[in-house]
Scaffold this motif. Structure first.
Motif, PDB file in Angstrom:
ATOM      1  N   GLN A   4       2.430-116.751 -26.705  1.00 21.46           N
ATOM      2  CA  GLN A   4       3.192-117.700 -25.853  1.00 21.46           C
ATOM      3  C   GLN A   4       2.910-117.786 -24.568  1.00 21.46           C
ATOM      4  O   GLN A   4       2.240-116.931 -23.669  1.00 21.46           O
ATOM      5  N   SER A   7       6.222-117.515 -18.741  1.00 22.33           N
ATOM      6  CA  SER A   7       7.507-118.089 -18.197  1.00 22.33           C
ATOM      7  C   SER A   7       7.372-118.611 -16.978  1.00 22.33           C
ATOM      8  O   SER A   7       8.105-119.586 -16.634  1.00 22.33           O
ATOM      9  N   VAL A   8       6.451-118.343 -16.085  1.00 21.00           N
ATOM     10  CA  VAL A   8       6.296-118.641 -14.721  1.00 21.00           C
ATOM     11  C   VAL A   8       4.742-118.864 -14.540  1.00 21.00           C
ATOM     12  O   VAL A   8       3.985-118.060 -15.068  1.00 21.00           O
ATOM     13  N   ASN A 150       7.098-128.732 -17.318  1.00 19.36           N
ATOM     14  CA  ASN A 150       8.346-128.209 -17.502  1.00 19.36           C
ATOM     15  C   ASN A 150       8.420-127.768 -15.932  1.00 19.36           C
ATOM     16  O   ASN A 150       8.041-126.668 -15.555  1.00 19.36           O
ATOM     17  N   ARG A 152      10.817-126.002 -14.739  1.00 21.31           N
ATOM     18  CA  ARG A 152      11.296-124.477 -14.719  1.00 21.31           C
ATOM     19  C   ARG A 152      10.344-123.415 -14.899  1.00 21.31           C
ATOM     20  O   ARG A 152      10.105-122.454 -14.302  1.00 21.31           O
ATOM     21  N   THR A 153       9.401-123.686 -15.986  1.00 22.36           N
ATOM     22  CA  THR A 153       8.431-122.831 -16.369  1.00 22.36           C
ATOM     23  C   THR A 153       7.151-122.942 -15.878  1.00 22.36           C
ATOM     24  O   THR A 153       6.139-122.024 -15.960  1.00 22.36           O
ATOM     25  N   THR A 155       5.042-124.533 -17.530  1.00 24.51           N
ATOM     26  CA  THR A 155       4.120-125.152 -18.496  1.00 24.51           C
ATOM     27  C   THR A 155       3.954-126.562 -18.837  1.00 24.51           C
ATOM     28  O   THR A 155       5.076-127.430 -18.477  1.00 24.51           O
ATOM     29  N   GLU A 167       6.598-127.775 -26.583  1.00 30.96           N
ATOM     30  CA  GLU A 167       6.506-127.016 -25.267  1.00 30.96           C
ATOM     31  C   GLU A 167       5.250-126.317 -25.410  1.00 30.96           C
ATOM     32  O   GLU A 167       4.766-125.888 -26.145  1.00 30.96           O
ATOM     33  N   GLY A 168       4.762-126.010 -23.989  1.00 33.48           N
ATOM     34  CA  GLY A 168       3.814-124.856 -23.973  1.00 33.48           C
ATOM     35  C   GLY A 168       2.438-125.250 -24.395  1.00 33.48           C
ATOM     36  O   GLY A 168       1.610-124.140 -25.082  1.00 33.48           O
ATOM     37  N   SER A 172      -0.323-124.106 -18.028  1.00 37.35           N
ATOM     38  CA  SER A 172      -0.020-124.713 -16.560  1.00 37.35           C
ATOM     39  C   SER A 172      -0.428-126.115 -16.128  1.00 37.35           C
ATOM     40  O   SER A 172      -1.329-126.636 -17.109  1.00 37.35           O
TER      41      SER A 172
END
Length: 243
Positions: A4, A7-8, A150, A152-153, A155, A167-168, A172
């Motif tokens: 995964q 998250s940041v 995204n 918020r994250t 990604t 997503e992901g 970055s």
């Protein structure tokens, strides 16, 4: 180790995105002066602040840095008639073959996608077709497929009308730009989403079968780019003209 994405983004993400973008501009400056000139010019803090207010979100630091260094829309204007969602956009540098967006198209496409989700909500509220924190980075001219960040994250993911959002895809914005630079430089790099990713083809060329469609589109007043996907509505209009 988990596959995964974080998250940041890492604390040095701004430095990373500068380096990744620098690789891309260095290659374009040496090998594609016309493509380099199409990148526009530097953005401004005030313009970004106003766009954030209209979109109702705060852009991650690395995206702000990229737009300050190079906002594709700066000093450029749409060329000729167009029924495309993307008014400008830089072709030939996005890993997926999409048009890399400037701030004006980022804001316009974000408004369009978010508005569509609000007026026609997805059947599954846990898996909407668009989230307000998703910020377009690159897209097809018709806006039906593309790449988003995204907010918020940090990604980077993708969306498409048939496949839905993912997503992901990249950890970055810097990883996304490094992939684009790898393709430009012809480096046989693996997938940057996780360690040990499988290598894949890094060279993208226009498809010969698309050229008649592009010629027809230009002759009939449609704006279409030399590379990347031909928008679906233009392809459909071309097919109808041949019946």
């Amino acid at each position: 180790m988990s596959d995964q994405p974080p998250s940041v983004p890492p604390t040095d993400s701004v430095t990373d995105v500068r380096g990744a973008w620098g690789r891309m501009t260095a290659w374009l400056g040496r090998h594609d002066p016309e493509g380099f000139a199409a990148l526009g010019g530097p953005g401004s803090e005030a313009t970004i602040d106003r766009a954030e207010g209209r979109m109702g979100l705060a852009l991650p630091a690395e995206m702000r840095q990229w737009l300050l260094v190079n906002d594709i829309d700066t000093g450029r204007h749409p060329g000729g008639p167009s029924n495309c969602r993307v008014a400008l956009g830089c072709e030939g540098v996005d890993p997926g073959g999409y048009l890399l967006l400037g701030l004006g198209d980022i804001e316009g496409l974000h408004r369009s996608r978010a508005g569509l989700e609000e007026t026609h909500p997805s059947p599954d509220p846990d898996h909407p077709s668009w989230r307000r924190e998703w910020v377009p980075v690159a897209a097809e001219a018709d806006g039906l497929h593309g790449t988003f960040l995204n907010a918020r994250t940090g990604t980077v993911g993708t969306w498409g009308e048939a496949s839905g959002p993912r997503e992901g895809v990249y950890a970055s914005l810097a990883a996304y730009f490094h992939e684009a630079a790898d393709r430009l430089e012809g480096i046989a790099a693996g997938d940057r989403r996780s360690p040990g990713g499988r290598p894949r083809s890094l060279v993208s060329h226009p498809r010969p079968e698309d050229e008649p469609v592009r010629r027809w589109a230009r002759e009939n007043g449609h704006r279409v780019h030399d590379r990347g996907r031909v928008p679906s509505e233009i392809r459909e209009a071309y097919e109808r003209s041949r019946r």
